[in-house]
Each structure stands twice: as structure tokens, then as C-alpha cells.
Design a protein around this motif. Structure first.
Motif, PDB file in Angstrom:
ATOM      1  N   TYR A 225      97.715  32.316  26.073  1.00 32.22           N
ATOM      2  CA  TYR A 225      97.596  30.996  26.698  1.00 32.22           C
ATOM      3  C   TYR A 225      96.190  30.487  26.384  1.00 32.22           C
ATOM      4  CZ  TYR A 225      94.335  32.040  30.545  1.00 32.22           C
ATOM      5  OH  TYR A 225      93.203  32.338  31.261  1.00 32.22           O
ATOM      6  N   TYR A 226      95.882  29.254  26.785  1.00 36.22           N
ATOM      7  CA  TYR A 226      94.521  28.742  26.584  1.00 36.22           C
ATOM      8  C   TYR A 226      93.646  29.201  27.748  1.00 36.22           C
ATOM      9  CZ  TYR A 226      94.349  26.475  22.189  1.00 36.22           C
ATOM     10  OH  TYR A 226      94.284  26.283  20.836  1.00 36.22           O
TER      11      TYR A 226
ATOM     12  N   PHE B 226     101.235  26.356  24.353  1.00 34.36           N
ATOM     13  CA  PHE B 226     100.988  27.707  24.880  1.00 34.36           C
ATOM     14  C   PHE B 226     100.855  27.727  26.410  1.00 34.36           C
ATOM     15  CE2 PHE B 226     100.094  28.280  20.395  1.00 34.36           C
ATOM     16  CZ  PHE B 226     100.786  29.455  20.158  1.00 34.36           C
ATOM     17  N   SER B 227     101.421  26.717  27.068  1.00 34.19           N
ATOM     18  CA  SER B 227     101.479  26.777  28.523  1.00 34.19           C
ATOM     19  C   SER B 227     102.404  27.953  28.888  1.00 34.19           C
ATOM     20  CB  SER B 227     102.038  25.441  29.047  1.00 34.19           C
ATOM     21  OG  SER B 227     102.400  25.601  30.386  1.00 34.19           O
ATOM     22  N   ASN B 228     101.876  28.910  29.639  1.00 33.46           N
ATOM     23  CA  ASN B 228     102.590  30.184  29.843  1.00 33.46           C
ATOM     24  C   ASN B 228     102.516  30.591  31.323  1.00 33.46           C
ATOM     25  OD1 ASN B 228     103.838  32.616  29.290  1.00 33.46           O
ATOM     26  ND2 ASN B 228     102.212  33.434  27.976  1.00 33.46           N
TER      27      ASN B 228
ATOM     28  N   CYS C   2     101.093  34.139  32.966  1.00 34.01           N
ATOM     29  CA  CYS C   2      99.768  33.997  33.599  1.00 34.01           C
ATOM     30  C   CYS C   2      99.842  34.414  35.067  1.00 34.01           C
ATOM     31  CB  CYS C   2      99.252  32.563  33.490  1.00 34.01           C
ATOM     32  SG  CYS C   2      98.639  32.174  31.846  1.00 34.01           S
TER      33      CYS C   2
ATOM     34  N   ILE D 290     106.459  32.268  23.032  1.00 34.51           N
ATOM     35  CA  ILE D 290     104.999  32.329  23.095  1.00 34.51           C
ATOM     36  C   ILE D 290     104.494  33.428  22.149  1.00 34.51           C
ATOM     37  CG2 ILE D 290     103.034  32.976  24.570  1.00 34.51           C
ATOM     38  CD1 ILE D 290     103.875  30.327  25.545  1.00 34.51           C
TER      39      ILE D 290
END
Ligand SMILES: Nc1ncnc2c1ncn2[C@@H]1O[C@H](COP(=O)(O)OP(=O)(O)O)[C@@H](O)[C@H]1O
Ligand SMILES: CSC[C@H]1O[C@H](OP(=O)(O)O)[C@H](O)[C@@H]1O
Length: 396
Positions: A254-255, A167-169, A173, A82
Motif C-alpha cells: 500500500y502507499y 494500491f488502496s488495501n 492494512c 494487490i
């Protein structure tokens, strides 16, 4: 930049880091190399390797756990992917403001990057009283560009959704969801504060108006995939000098909401301002004013020139997006200030204040300011309003 897959993960030692850069040919042949592990963050190893002329390279490696806690807190190695991917994305539109990446290895969770040792971590410099005259301008431009060009306003919907996936983190998160948005607002064991702040902490835990507003802001963090945010843009993630600014450490990327990074940057400047005598605070408020003005200018310029959105020219739409980002930023700033005062991870700006009584007063002021920003964010419309709110929170 190359991306090389090795067979298995293992944590580097200083000598293994030297062997790696030699094998990769990142220094000229026959260089005489030395290496030191210099990581001072909460999570990762950072190796500084220099040759006989003091030219350096940084190797950052994620550990399979959080360094600050140890192996009892496992943490995904994916954060290295990431971080390097976010630095590359940011470099596409704002290359002046991020370190160059020389090499990545997802299996070893390693990024080799530009050595920024000629600059100083902004938090350390601000604590020493340095001003970094271009800090607000540079961060405003960095955010205006990276936040616009990775949003739905600049990307086609398919490309944007691919990036949301990339960017799924979830693990990083979760750290933010727990230690920024939740734990400081409840009497949880993870919190950490001086006994003299217990009554202030209890006031926060019992303030149902504050908790409702924090819940709304947490919901934004959880659900609003507006753009690729850095995710942890505090002054310890910024290198600076009189002329240069570089943003590092986007492993929390991330988004998320457009206002998130702005809020964290504002908060960390405000906590430094609280630590200073009144006569030396204005420079921090000026950085906030400039950062927002430049962000707004860059974002608006990009919107006018490069927006793909059919509604972009509709009167009032850009203002609506900017007003929302500002209001969110004020709320996120308030939460960041509270969590850095009574939560798990503190900031040296407040912790290093002496004598002890002054530190407690400063932290009480931080908690008052944080609560006020969260609760009053809708009526704080400009950076001048924010500066006024800051000045009106008295030292108790
Ligand atoms: N590119 C770089 N150049 C020089 N020093 C660096 C660089 N990246 C990190 N460092 C040093 O390592 C420290 C920790 O790096 P950081 O990325 O913040 O780690 P963590 O993810 O553990 O918080 C920084 O405070 C800085 O001193
Ligand atoms: C134990 S994670 C706490 C805290 O640490 C991170 O900061 P950094 O990696 O820059 O040291 C992040 O702010 C997390 O909330």
C-alpha cells in the motif's frame, strides 16, 4: 503475461491447478505434470507444479478467508490483485529481485509465477546458520529503487495519486493496524506468549511512554502515503542463495512510509541475531549496515538523476528525507520485534530456540530491544548506533 477473466471464484485443488496450467499452455504440450500444495504462510494456497524434467511453476491463490484461522475470518480476495500488481510495479525498476509473473486472474484470485524452489526462504536459511552474503546489498538496492521510483519524488502528482488508489488495501492494512500496531500493546485475547513472559507483557501494557511512541508510529502507518511499500518484508518473504535474492508476497502493499519495509527487514535480522551465539551475530548486523548503505546510495542516485521535485536540489532536503526514513525504520523495527514476540504471529527464529529457558531469555531480550528502539529512535542515528543498541541490551 495475460490477464484472463473467468466466470466465478472457486478454490483450486491440486488436480484443478494442473488442469489450469494445461489449459493456459504454461507448460509444453504432452508434459507430465505433478502438483503439491506447499503454502506455509498464514493466508494463501500455493501450488507447486512440475513437469517430468522438474521444471516448475507456482500458482498462488487467495482464499476468501485467512488460511491460518479458517472461514470465521473472512478476508478480501482483492489481495491477489494487490500482490500481482505490486510485483509488476516492483519489476519495472528492480526486476532482478522479484519473481516473473506469467498470468493473473482477478476473479479466481490467482497469480502464476516463476518457481523459485532453487532458492531457500531466507528465514529458514538464517536459522540454519547460512549467511547469504548478498542479502543486505540486494535488499538495499531493491528498496532504494522501488521506494524512490514509486514516490512523489519520481512521479507526477496525478500519476502518484492514481497509484495510491490502485494500491488502496484497507483489509490487509487493518491486519497490520490490529496485529502489529495495536493488540500487542494491550491485554487483548489475540496475543500469544509463554506464561513466563506475562510480567514483561504487562510492563509493556503499562509503559505509557512506549505506548505514546507506538501511537505516533501507528499514525505514520495510517497517514503517510509516501511510497509503494511491500508492507510485510520479513525474512519469510525473501528467497535467497549465495548469489540471488527474490522478494515475494507483497499482498500487504500500500502507499505508506518509506521507512516501513526497512524497519521490518532490520527487525527480522535482529530477531535472528538474538537467537544466535554472540560469535555468529555480526553477519546479521553487517547485513543491516549494508542494506541501509546501499538503500541510501540507490535512493540518492535516483534522486539526483530522476527527481521531478522542484525542491530536489535544495540543500538538506534529501538528507531530511533519508534521516526521517531511518528514524521511522528504527521505530517500526522495534514494533515488529515486540509483535513477533507477544502478538498473534510469531517467528521461528525465536520460537525454535532450545532449551526452553534460553528461548524465554531470548524473548525477554527481544522485548527489551523492541521497546528501546521505539523509545530511543531519535537518538539512533546510524546503523553503528543500532548495532550498539543491540549489543547493549543484555541477556537477563
Ligand atoms: N515463487 C515461488 N517459488 C517457490 N516457492 C514459493 C513461491 N512463492 C511462494 N512459495 C512457497 O510458498 C510459501 C508461502 O508463500 P507466501 O507467498 O509467503 O504465502 P502467504 O501469502 O500465505 O504468506 C513460501 O514460504 C514458499 O515456500
Ligand atoms: C493472520 S495474519 C498475521 C501475519 O501474517 C502475515 O504474514 P505472512 O502472510 O507472510 O504469513 C503478516 O505478517 C500478518 O501480520
Amino acid at each position: 503475461m495475460s490477464n484472463y477473466r473467468s466466470s466465478a471464484y472457486e478454490p483450486l485443488t491440486e488436480s484443478a491447478a494442473v488442469a489450469l496450467v494445461t489449459r493456459l499452455g504454461l507448460f509444453e504440450e504432452k508434459s507430465v505434470l505433478s502438483c503439491r500444495e506447499i503454502g506455509d504462510g498464514n493466508l494463501n494456497l500455493v501450488f507447486h507444479i512440475v513437469n517430468q524434467n522438474q521444471n516448475g511453476i507456482i500458482i498462488k491463490q487467495a482464499l476468501p478467508y485467512a488460511k491460518v484461522i479458517g472461514e470465521s475470518w473472512p478476508l478480501t480476495l482483492d489481495r491477489a490483485r494487490i500482490e500481482s500488481s505490486a510485483l509488476l510495479k516492483q519489476a519495472e525498476v528492480a526486476s532482478a529481485y522479484v519473481p516473473k509473473i506469467y498470468y493473473t486472474d482477478e476473479t479466481l484470485a490467482i497469480t502464476a509465477m516463476e518457481d523459485l524452489s532453487h532458492l531457500q526462504i531466507a528465514r529458514a536459511g538464517l536459522i540454519e546458520g547460512r549467511e547469504f552474503p548478498l542479502l543486505g546489498r540486494h535488499i538495499g538496492e531493491f528498496l532504494g529503487k522501488t521506494l524512490f521510483y514509486n514516490s512523489d519524488f519520481a512521479l507526477n502528482p496525478q500519476a502518484k495519486k492514481q497509484l495510491v488508489k490502485q494500491f488502496s488495501n484497507p483489509d490487509l492494512c487493518k491486519i497490520t493496524e490490529d496485529f502489529v500496531f495495536t493488540d500487542p500493546f494491550f491485554d487483548y485475547d489475540s496475543n500469544s506468549f509463554e506464561e513466563e513472559l506475562r510480567q514483561d507483557a504487562e510492563n509493556i501494557w503499562n509503559d505509557s511512554h512506549l505506548k505514546l511512541e507506538v501511537a505516533k508510529l501507528k499514525h505514520k502507518f495510517l497517514t503517510e502515503a509516501e511510497t509503494l511499500v511491500h508492507g510485510d518484508l520479513h525474512t519469510g518473504s525473501i528467497f535467497a542463495s549465495e548469489t540471488e535474492t527474490k522478494v515475494i508476497d507483497p499482498e500487504f502493499a500500500y502507499y505508506g512510509p518509506i521507512g516501513f519495509d526497512l524497519g521490518h527487514f532490520f527487525a527480522n535480522l535482529l530477531m535472528n541475531a538474538i537467537s544466535r551465539d554472540e560469535a555468529n551475530q555480526q553477519v546479521l548486523l553487517d547485513h543491516i549496515e549494508t542494506a541501509w548503505a546501499v538503500f541510501e546510495e540507490e535512493f540518492s542516485k535516483a534522486w539526483k538523476n530522476d527527481s521531478l521535485e522542484a525542491f530536489a536540489k535544495v540543500d538538506g532536503y534529501l538528507s531530511f528525507i533519508l534521516e526521517k526514513a531511518f528514524e521511522d525504520a528504527i521505530g517500526f523495527a522495534g514494533i515488529e520485534i515486540i509483535r513477533r514476540t507477544i502478538g498473534l504471529a510469531h517467528v521461528a527464529d525465536l520460537d525454535s530456540i532450545e532449551p526452553y529457558e534460553r528461548k524465554i531469555e531470548a524473548k525477554q531480550r527481544a522485548l527489551d530491544l523492541g521497546s528501546k528502539l521505539v523509545k530511543n529512535r531519535q537518538s539512533i542515528k546510524t546503523t553503528a548506533d543500532l548495532a550498539e543498541s543491540f549489543k547493549q541490551v543484555p541477556v537477563r
